[in-house]
Enzyme design. Structure first.
Site, PDB file in Angstrom:
ATOM      1  N   HIS A 121      44.285  51.478  34.203  1.00 35.59           N
ATOM      2  CA  HIS A 121      43.870  52.928  32.694  1.00 35.59           C
ATOM      3  C   HIS A 121      45.610  53.275  32.082  1.00 35.59           C
ATOM      4  O   HIS A 121      46.264  52.869  31.845  1.00 35.59           O
ATOM      5  CB  HIS A 121      43.534  54.007  34.342  1.00 35.59           C
ATOM      6  CG  HIS A 121      42.605  55.096  33.232  1.00 35.59           C
ATOM      7  ND1 HIS A 121      42.673  55.346  31.564  1.00 35.59           N
ATOM      8  CD2 HIS A 121      41.782  56.346  33.532  1.00 35.59           C
ATOM      9  CE1 HIS A 121      41.953  56.733  31.738  1.00 35.59           C
ATOM     10  NE2 HIS A 121      41.495  56.783  33.000  1.00 35.59           N
ATOM     11  N   HIS A 143      39.813  46.338  25.878  1.00 39.79           N
ATOM     12  CA  HIS A 143      39.494  47.643  26.301  1.00 39.79           C
ATOM     13  C   HIS A 143      38.482  47.802  26.709  1.00 39.79           C
ATOM     14  O   HIS A 143      37.409  46.896  25.403  1.00 39.79           O
ATOM     15  CB  HIS A 143      39.355  48.812  25.297  1.00 39.79           C
ATOM     16  CG  HIS A 143      39.685  50.204  25.209  1.00 39.79           C
ATOM     17  ND1 HIS A 143      38.536  50.556  25.528  1.00 39.79           N
ATOM     18  CD2 HIS A 143      40.141  51.638  25.409  1.00 39.79           C
ATOM     19  CE1 HIS A 143      38.464  51.995  25.323  1.00 39.79           C
ATOM     20  NE2 HIS A 143      39.826  52.064  26.280  1.00 39.79           N
ATOM     21  N   ASP A 162      48.288  51.883  24.809  1.00 41.33           N
ATOM     22  CA  ASP A 162      49.621  51.546  25.865  1.00 41.33           C
ATOM     23  C   ASP A 162      50.578  50.407  24.856  1.00 41.33           C
ATOM     24  O   ASP A 162      51.193  50.769  25.628  1.00 41.33           O
ATOM     25  CB  ASP A 162      49.102  51.346  26.990  1.00 41.33           C
ATOM     26  CG  ASP A 162      48.299  52.950  27.770  1.00 41.33           C
ATOM     27  OD1 ASP A 162      48.416  53.514  27.162  1.00 41.33           O
ATOM     28  OD2 ASP A 162      47.363  51.904  27.888  1.00 41.33           O
TER      29      ASP A 162
HETATM   30  N1  CMC Z   1      44.821  39.990  29.727  1.00 42.04           N
HETATM   31  C1  CMC Z   1      44.265  38.888  29.803  1.00 42.04           C
HETATM   32  N2  CMC Z   1      42.639  38.592  29.668  1.00 42.04           N
HETATM   33  C2  CMC Z   1      42.426  39.974  29.605  1.00 42.04           C
HETATM   34  C3  CMC Z   1      42.496  41.241  30.002  1.00 42.04           C
HETATM   35  C4  CMC Z   1      44.013  41.394  29.430  1.00 42.04           C
HETATM   36  N3  CMC Z   1      44.751  42.525  29.125  1.00 42.04           N
HETATM   37  N4  CMC Z   1      42.179  42.176  29.096  1.00 42.04           N
HETATM   38  C5  CMC Z   1      41.142  41.174  29.895  1.00 42.04           C
HETATM   39  N5  CMC Z   1      41.179  39.913  29.856  1.00 42.04           N
HETATM   40  C6  CMC Z   1      40.138  39.050  30.537  1.00 42.04           C
HETATM   41  C7  CMC Z   1      39.619  39.110  31.395  1.00 42.04           C
HETATM   42  O1  CMC Z   1      40.124  38.514  32.092  1.00 42.04           O
HETATM   43  C8  CMC Z   1      38.020  38.227  31.490  1.00 42.04           C
HETATM   44  O2  CMC Z   1      37.884  37.514  30.977  1.00 42.04           O
HETATM   45  P1  CMC Z   1      37.009  36.302  31.560  1.00 42.04           P
HETATM   46  O3  CMC Z   1      35.985  36.366  30.806  1.00 42.04           O
HETATM   47  O4  CMC Z   1      37.700  35.227  31.471  1.00 42.04           O
HETATM   48  O5  CMC Z   1      36.534  36.677  33.247  1.00 42.04           O
HETATM   49  C9  CMC Z   1      37.762  38.671  30.324  1.00 42.04           C
HETATM   50  O6  CMC Z   1      38.934  39.149  29.464  1.00 42.04           O
HETATM   51  C10 CMC Z   1      36.969  40.346  29.867  1.00 42.04           C
HETATM   52  O7  CMC Z   1      37.593  41.370  31.401  1.00 42.04           O
HETATM   53  P2  CMC Z   1      37.507  42.695  31.732  1.00 42.04           P
HETATM   54  O8  CMC Z   1      38.119  42.881  33.222  1.00 42.04           O
HETATM   55  O9  CMC Z   1      35.806  41.880  32.026  1.00 42.04           O
HETATM   56  O10 CMC Z   1      36.948  43.036  31.248  1.00 42.04           O
HETATM   57  P3  CMC Z   1      36.600  45.422  31.048  1.00 42.04           P
HETATM   58  O11 CMC Z   1      36.393  45.742  30.044  1.00 42.04           O
HETATM   59  O12 CMC Z   1      36.782  45.767  32.272  1.00 42.04           O
HETATM   60  O13 CMC Z   1      38.330  45.460  31.113  1.00 42.04           O
HETATM   61  C11 CMC Z   1      40.379  46.712  31.109  1.00 42.04           C
HETATM   62  C12 CMC Z   1      39.203  46.281  29.970  1.00 42.04           C
HETATM   63  C13 CMC Z   1      40.969  47.325  29.492  1.00 42.04           C
HETATM   64  C14 CMC Z   1      40.476  46.894  32.011  1.00 42.04           C
HETATM   65  C15 CMC Z   1      41.137  45.116  30.781  1.00 42.04           C
HETATM   66  O14 CMC Z   1      41.317  44.662  29.287  1.00 42.04           O
HETATM   67  C16 CMC Z   1      42.512  44.987  31.313  1.00 42.04           C
HETATM   68  O15 CMC Z   1      42.645  45.046  32.407  1.00 42.04           O
HETATM   69  N6  CMC Z   1      43.472  45.611  30.241  1.00 42.04           N
HETATM   70  C17 CMC Z   1      44.718  45.411  30.971  1.00 42.04           C
HETATM   71  C18 CMC Z   1      45.408  46.219  31.186  1.00 42.04           C
HETATM   72  C19 CMC Z   1      45.289  48.486  29.988  1.00 42.04           C
HETATM   73  O16 CMC Z   1      45.984  47.602  29.782  1.00 42.04           O
HETATM   74  N7  CMC Z   1      44.847  48.860  30.425  1.00 42.04           N
HETATM   75  C20 CMC Z   1      44.763  49.668  29.287  1.00 42.04           C
HETATM   76  C21 CMC Z   1      43.445  50.710  28.573  1.00 42.04           C
HETATM   77  S1  CMC Z   1      44.049  51.857  27.104  1.00 42.04           S
HETATM   78  C22 CMC Z   1      43.781  53.238  28.048  1.00 42.04           C
HETATM   79  C23 CMC Z   1      43.486  54.139  28.738  1.00 42.04           C
HETATM   80  O17 CMC Z   1      42.282  54.159  28.379  1.00 42.04           O
HETATM   81  O18 CMC Z   1      43.116  53.305  29.975  1.00 42.04           O
END
Ligand code: CMC
Length: 429
Positions: free
Chosen positions: A267, A308, A364
């Protein structure tokens, strides 16, 4: 004829039910009518991480993740970033309308004149280790504020609520700057009420004796970054704020919980992790190997600042920040990590792994590069996210308390543990 309702047949019993559809939702509680047997609890939905559950009705922030739209109270983020100030945007978020001149003047005055913190708070901060993370210090001292303002627990009193909003909006910058100065071993700098919200924060951070001249470009850049971070509807930290606030805990305790939620690397801690990731990669030549590591790690290694939950096309905040970076770098000098970030983005955006999963740079990805160029140390980045998000948290908290539909937050669970069994004494185990 089309009807705003949903008809469902429960194949366990053959019974058919009709549920009204309102605002594109059905009421989860309606499902409880569906029972397999008379003593059955009734049907629930299983929705880990609340990915498809609307937990409230809100009039504050609108996001269309596919189209990359973010509006506060109907105003597009692009327009606010171009024309507004952070305090004006915060007023809008909290009150629903842009302020008149008189309202804006009064609002600014009230926040400016609540920036001082009790001297004992300073004493409390002195107790932290020299290398304490400023986000940990911020959360703890915000929680401690509840002991200085015990009347804040009167959350049903609108006037009392308003006073705590002034205090939290104002003191968060002071606490943030104190946390930084503590980590640097510098004497704490007191607020200067003649400066703007952002100008004052910059002087509390960076003043080193003598008068601190606030750079108008950096002050404006901070205003814009604060506007972009002010609210983002029902994200993890806002849900924490609402969840804790729903027990009628005071707003300092609820905000401390929201800060704790924001701290996580998925986050608000992601901006810090982006910088650490860029430093770790070290050079442009090593980017392809890093991308390969991300793709083959099975989700363990993430490209921080990418992806995201809601935005699946682009994050409008990232677009604004990327443009603004050039203006800031003209004053501060170009951040040498920018070239690496641009190359990382270029490679990721043309890679099937990221395209397929709709992973784009989020807010970010570039914000940390600007913060770093402005002189903020990396561990202050989540704190810089928390300061403006206080306005969003408070607006959501305030809205929740006036919402007749809301009650104490209390999700259900699917219990899969052991059935009833008898205790066995230690000797017999
Ligand atoms: N790098 C590599 N792979 C990723 C990433 C990433 N940053 N984000 C998601 N994935 C992959 C994940 O491994 C999954 O792959 P698979 O379908 O093969 O299992 C797929 O994409 C879907 O991911 P998810 O975790 O189910 O997606 P989510 O919607 O639950 O997660 C997130 C959203 C923001 C937590 C995630 O994209 C992430 O961890 N990003 C990196 C951390 C980050 O930059 N966070 C800041 C978010 S913006 C500021 C805020 O408002 O907090």
């Amino acid at each position: 004829m089309a009807k705003d309702s949903l008809t469902v047949t429960d194949n366990r019993t053959g019974k058919t039910y009709e549920f009204p559809i309102e605002n594109g939702t059905i009421r989860a509680l309606d499902l409880r009518q569906m029972k397999a047997a008379p003593d059955d609890f009734g049907l629930m939905t299983y929705n880990p991480a609340f990915t498809n559950t609307a937990s409230c009705k809100s009039r504050i922030t609108f996001i269309d993740g596919d189209k990359g739209i973010l509006n506060y109270r109907g105003y597009p983020i692009e327009q606010l970033a171009e024309h507004s100030t952070y305090l004006e945007t915060a007023y809008l978020i909290l009150h629903g309308e842009l302020p008149s001149k008189a309202e804006y003047g009064e609002w600014t005055h009230n926040i400016t004149h609540h920036t001082m913190v009790h001297e004992n708070i300073k004493e409390l901060m002195v107790g932290f280790r020299y290398d304490a993370h400023p986000m940990g210090m911020l959360g703890s001292t915000v929680a401690a504020l509840s002991t200085f303002y015990p009347e804040a627990k009167n959350v049903r009193d609108a006037d009392c609520r308003r006073d705590q909003i002034f205090r939290l909006m104002a003191k968060i910058t002071t606490l943030a700057a104190f946390a930084y100065r503590h980590s640097q071993g510098l004497p704490y700098a007191y607020p200067d009420n003649d400066l703007s919200y952002c100008g004052n924060f910059l002087q509390m951070m960076f003043k080193r004796g003598g008068r601190y001249e606030v750079s108008p470009v950096l002050e404006r850049a901070l205003e814009v970054l604060f506007i972009l971070h002010a609210d983002h509807e029902q994200n993890c930290s806002t849900s924490a704020m609402r969840g804790v606030g729903s027990s009628e805990a005071d707003p300092y305790s609820a905000t401390a919980a929201a800060i704790a939620a924001l701290y996580g690397p998925l986050h608000g801690g992601a901006n810090e992790m982006v910088l650490r990731m860029l430093r770790e990669i070290g050079s442009i030549e090593r980017i392809p190997a890093f991308i390969e590591e991300v793709k083959t790690s099975g989700g363990d290694v993430r490209l921080m600042g990418f992806g995201h939950r809601v935005y699946k096309n682009f994050d409008p905040r990232a677009t604004i920040i990327k443009k603004m970076a050039e203006q800031v770098f003209q004053v501060t000098g170009r951040n040498p990590l920018l070239d690496m970030a641009l190359e990382l983005e270029r490679i990721a955006l043309s890679d099937e792994y990221f395209i397929k999963r709709k992973l784009y740079p989020n807010v970010d990805f570039y914000s940390g590069l600007i913060y770093q160029a402005m002189g903020f140390p990396v561990d202050m980045f989540p704190v810089l996210f928390a300061i403006p998000r206080v306005s969003g948290w408070l607006a959501q908290w305030d809205e929740m308390l006036d919402d007749k539909d809301q009650k104490i937050a209390r999700p259900r669970q699917v219990y899969l543990g052991a059935g009833r069994r008898d205790y066995v004494s230690l000797e017999r185990r």
